[in-house]
Design a protein around this motif. Structure first.
Motif, PDB file in Angstrom:
ATOM      1  N   VAL A 272      -4.501   6.824   8.806  1.00  0.00           N
ATOM      2  CA  VAL A 272      -4.644   5.556   8.077  1.00  0.00           C
ATOM      3  C   VAL A 272      -6.115   5.141   7.968  1.00  0.00           C
ATOM      4  O   VAL A 272      -6.547   4.581   6.972  1.00  0.00           O
ATOM      5  CB  VAL A 272      -3.827   4.465   8.805  1.00  0.00           C
TER       6      VAL A 272
ATOM      7  N   ARG B 175      -9.848  -0.834   5.244  1.00  0.00           N
ATOM      8  CA  ARG B 175      -8.979  -1.609   4.359  1.00  0.00           C
ATOM      9  C   ARG B 175      -9.066  -3.102   4.698  1.00  0.00           C
ATOM     10  O   ARG B 175      -9.389  -3.466   5.829  1.00  0.00           O
ATOM     11  CB  ARG B 175      -7.537  -1.115   4.502  1.00  0.00           C
TER      12      ARG B 175
ATOM     13  N   ALA C 206      -0.035   8.206  -1.889  1.00  0.00           N
ATOM     14  CA  ALA C 206       1.031   8.456  -0.913  1.00  0.00           C
ATOM     15  C   ALA C 206       1.388   9.942  -0.767  1.00  0.00           C
ATOM     16  O   ALA C 206       1.465  10.451   0.356  1.00  0.00           O
ATOM     17  CB  ALA C 206       2.265   7.623  -1.252  1.00  0.00           C
TER      18      ALA C 206
ATOM     19  N   TRP D 183     -11.110   6.835   6.308  1.00  0.00           N
ATOM     20  CA  TRP D 183     -11.442   6.033   5.115  1.00  0.00           C
ATOM     21  C   TRP D 183     -11.949   6.853   3.936  1.00  0.00           C
ATOM     22  O   TRP D 183     -11.597   6.573   2.790  1.00  0.00           O
ATOM     23  CB  TRP D 183     -12.448   4.932   5.465  1.00  0.00           C
TER      24      TRP D 183
ATOM     25  N   GLY E 135       0.819  -1.209   0.000  1.00  0.00           N
ATOM     26  CA  GLY E 135       0.000   0.000   0.000  1.00  0.00           C
ATOM     27  C   GLY E 135       0.852   1.257   0.000  1.00  0.00           C
ATOM     28  O   GLY E 135       2.054   1.232  -0.306  1.00  0.00           O
ATOM     29  N   ALA E 136       0.223   2.382   0.367  1.00  0.00           N
ATOM     30  CA  ALA E 136       0.890   3.682   0.300  1.00  0.00           C
ATOM     31  C   ALA E 136       1.881   3.891   1.448  1.00  0.00           C
ATOM     32  O   ALA E 136       2.802   4.713   1.330  1.00  0.00           O
ATOM     33  CB  ALA E 136      -0.163   4.787   0.306  1.00  0.00           C
ATOM     34  N   GLY E 137       1.701   3.158   2.552  1.00  0.00           N
ATOM     35  CA  GLY E 137       2.495   3.395   3.763  1.00  0.00           C
ATOM     36  C   GLY E 137       3.985   3.584   3.555  1.00  0.00           C
ATOM     37  O   GLY E 137       4.544   4.620   3.947  1.00  0.00           O
TER      38      GLY E 137
ATOM     39  N   ALA F 294      -1.527   3.434  -4.942  1.00  0.00           N
ATOM     40  CA  ALA F 294      -0.693   3.847  -3.805  1.00  0.00           C
ATOM     41  C   ALA F 294       0.332   4.899  -4.214  1.00  0.00           C
ATOM     42  O   ALA F 294       0.712   5.769  -3.417  1.00  0.00           O
ATOM     43  CB  ALA F 294       0.005   2.632  -3.200  1.00  0.00           C
TER      44      ALA F 294
ATOM     45  N   THR G 267      -8.260  -2.038  -2.306  1.00  0.00           N
ATOM     46  CA  THR G 267      -6.828  -1.726  -2.382  1.00  0.00           C
ATOM     47  C   THR G 267      -6.227  -2.047  -1.014  1.00  0.00           C
ATOM     48  O   THR G 267      -6.972  -2.242  -0.055  1.00  0.00           O
ATOM     49  CB  THR G 267      -6.583  -0.233  -2.688  1.00  0.00           C
TER      50      THR G 267
ATOM     51  N   VAL H 194      -8.957   8.761   2.406  1.00  0.00           N
ATOM     52  CA  VAL H 194      -8.040   7.811   1.766  1.00  0.00           C
ATOM     53  C   VAL H 194      -8.678   7.264   0.472  1.00  0.00           C
ATOM     54  O   VAL H 194      -8.018   7.131  -0.555  1.00  0.00           O
ATOM     55  CB  VAL H 194      -7.651   6.669   2.737  1.00  0.00           C
TER      56      VAL H 194
ATOM     57  N   CYS I  16       3.441  -2.561  -6.052  1.00  0.00           N
ATOM     58  CA  CYS I  16       2.548  -1.959  -5.064  1.00  0.00           C
ATOM     59  C   CYS I  16       1.237  -1.666  -5.796  1.00  0.00           C
ATOM     60  O   CYS I  16       1.189  -1.720  -7.019  1.00  0.00           O
ATOM     61  CB  CYS I  16       3.141  -0.691  -4.448  1.00  0.00           C
TER      62      CYS I  16
ATOM     63  N   ASP J 220      -5.010  -0.041   0.948  1.00  0.00           N
ATOM     64  CA  ASP J 220      -5.173   1.102   1.843  1.00  0.00           C
ATOM     65  C   ASP J 220      -6.609   1.361   2.266  1.00  0.00           C
ATOM     66  O   ASP J 220      -6.847   1.975   3.307  1.00  0.00           O
ATOM     67  CB  ASP J 220      -4.609   2.349   1.161  1.00  0.00           C
TER      68      ASP J 220
END
Lengths: 110, 455
Positions: free
Chosen positions: B194, B310, B184, B197, B156-158, B180, B280, B200, B176, B282
């Motif tokens: 995070v 997620r 990001a 929702w 994911g984007a993390g 993402a 996804t 994101v 990825c 995320d």
């Protein structure tokens, strides 16, 4: 009077792949055509239209926010992407193929 | 309200790098996000690697960097790319080499790793993590170990956010989620939690609309595509996003392409299954909640996106060797072109029987008749000017796939009249690579982020 027309007159489309699964987005050319698509372009009819190319289930989803329907065709891509031996290995032409479908509409609906 | 502008620079390996340069020069973006990896791209990179051509990252990375690094540096534009493919660390050294050659000092390159789980498969199975095929339900034991070519998790984007937070000018990832790469920088800039929702999900929708480059700015548009201006140099999409995730989709000034509600809607539905649940790593985004509004002047607003928590599991894509394909195309001229092509097919089939070539599958397509529309194609009207015959076979062993195209050249003298060669001599057997999708718990995956400074 009921007339037979190609789906191309009513909708646009875009298709693509995920693994061996193909999805076709069918987008109404005008908002008033959306109910016709809902009525005429059923999952069963799409499965029949694609014959041997739609080996698995066909599922239809609705996206009223963009006057669109989304068809997911399982086991449709000859194994998919780098496993397919077809010319259209990514299912990019499924959208065009769907627009060939004949649908019946009342002239007053157009 | 402060807005962040992010631009798309690449939609797949093989895309044109010049529109990316237009986005950098004319797009007033803070981030250039490049999605280099389609679903099948790792298979392509693995094939190149097997042939000793390339280190596992995308072969056009250097071209992109040569073109973009200096221009981005001047404008403080940060680049995020999935060009790392099977080897993000190797790709980072390529970026460093490009920077040095261009005389750029002090560039910080962030590397995201941890998506490659090919070394952990045995351990997963021993611990009872099943890896069953998501599409077919088959157990993983259906694959033999020596078939497996790669295994990567969609991150994911993390980790990308982490690299940006640590000051990376360029972030290189392997596999990825496409979205993402675009989500990001928004999380980095706005500090979205995070579990925020809806926001994101809004970032994911932006990503989805940007990840296939011109596909939201007039490319592949199935409406009046002939009215799309300057298709030779389309403006790649740019999103102007506020802290709540409200976005306006547009394109670089002075470029071609077309941004309307229609062109954007077509991309919204592209490669989606259940649109109310676009999964996804995320967030699960609800694409049926999205409101698109045409603002005119190549600007479409994208608002009201809803998201749900997620998923607990991440998707794994495992590439495996899946046999061979041998293929050939020949073409026939009027009159009776289709009849000739059908006769040629019969001849090839009878020769296959004589030589005991027994493929698992034979695909026959008539170019000009049904090679793209398949069963949906109509009967051809009248006597066609020309028809091509393409035959492809799927085999277990390479030898049969190599032998197959050699059946075709004799048709030039022995078969029906009026043959124009299709691809004599140009075809060799190609290895087929299957993609096996499975799920794995996110706790099992440990992304690693490192910043390399180029001096």
């Amino acid at each position: 009077m009921v007339v037979k027309i190609r789906l191309k007159e009513l909708a646009r489309s875009r298709s693509g792949d995920k693994g061996n699964t193909c999805n076709i987005g069918l987008i109404s050319r005008k908002p008033q055509y959306y109910p016709i698509l809902l009525r005429e372009v059923t999952a069963e009819k799409v499965k029949k239209h694609f014959g041997d190319f739609a080996r698995g289930e066909v599922v239809r989803y609705e996206m009223p926010n963009i006057d669109a329907l989304n068809y997911v065709l399982y086991e449709a891509l000859n194994g998919g992407a780098a496993s397919s031996i077809r010319s259209d290995n990514l299912g990019k032409c499924f959208g065009s193929a769907l627009l060939k479908m004949w649908v019946e509409v009342e002239e007053s609906e157009l | 309200m402060r807005k962040v502008r992010i631009g798309a620079g690449q939609g797949f390996l093989g895309d044109s790098p010049f529109p990316a340069l237009d986005v950098v020069r004319h797009g007033e973006v803070a981030f250039l996000c490049c999605d280099a990896l389609a679903e099948l791209t790792l298979a392509i990179l693995q094939k190149l690697k097997n042939r000793g051509a390339g280190g596992g990252w995308t072969p056009d990375l250097r071209t992109y960097m040569n073109l973009l690094l200096g221009e981005c540096r001047q404008r403080n534009i940060r680049i995020i790319t999935s060009a790392g493919g099977l080897n993000p660390r190797g790709a980072a050294t390529e970026v460093a080499d490009a920077a040095r050659a261009l005389g750029i000092r002090g560039l910080r390159v962030g590397v995201v790793e941890g998506d490659d789980i090919s070394g952990s498969l045995d351990e997963f199975l021993q611990r009872g993590i099943p890896l069953d095929n998501l599409e077919t339900g088959e157990p993983f034991s259906a694959l033999s170990r020596d078939q497996i070519l790669f295994a990567n998790v969609y991150l994911g984007a993390g980790p990308i956010v982490e690299a940006l937070d640590k000051g990376a000018d360029v972030v290189i990832t392997g596999r990825c989620a496409d979205t993402a790469l675009f989500l990001a920088p928004l999380i980095h800039e706005f500090g979205w939690a995070v579990n925020d929702w809806d926001r994101v999900a809004a970032g994911v929708v932006v990503g989805h609309l940007l990840e296939c480059s011109a596909q939201s700015t007039g490319g592949n548009f199935s409406g009046d595509w002939w009215d799309v201006p300057d298709m030779h140099r389309p403006g790649y999409p740019i999103a102007e996003v506020d802290k709540d995730g409200n976005a306006v989709l547009t394109k670089a000034e002075g470029c071609g392409g077309l941004v309307t509600r229609e062109t954007v809607a077509e991309q919204l539905i592209y490669e989606v299954h259940d649109p109310a649940r676009y999964v996804t790593p995320d967030v699960v985004a609800d694409f049926t909640s999205v409101r698109l509004k045409d603002l005119g002047g190549n600007r479409v607003s994208v608002t009201e996106v809803k998201g749900a928590p997620r998923p607990e599991k991440l998707k794994v894509s495992i590439g495996y060797s899946n046999g061979w394909c041998g293929e050939m195309t020949v073409r026939y001229a009027w009159p009776d072109a289709l009849k000739k092509a059908r006769k040629a097919e019969e001849i090839i089939r009878r020769q296959m029987a004589l030589l005991q070539i027994k493929p698992q599958e034979t695909v026959v397509e008539y170019l000009g008749v049904n090679s793209l529309l398949g069963p949906a194609a109509d009967e051809p009207p009248g006597d066609l000017e020309e028809v091509g015959l393409r035959m492809a076979i799927r085999t277990k062993n390479r030898r049969e796939a190599e032998l197959f195209p050699r059946l075709f050249p004799p048709l030039a003298l022995n078969g029906p009249p009026g043959l124009g060669a299709g691809s004599f001599g140009g075809n060799r057997a190609r290895e087929l690579i299957g993609l096996w999708s499975a799920l794995v718990s996110r706790e099992e995956i440990k992304p690693v982020v490192e910043i390399l400074e180029v001096n």
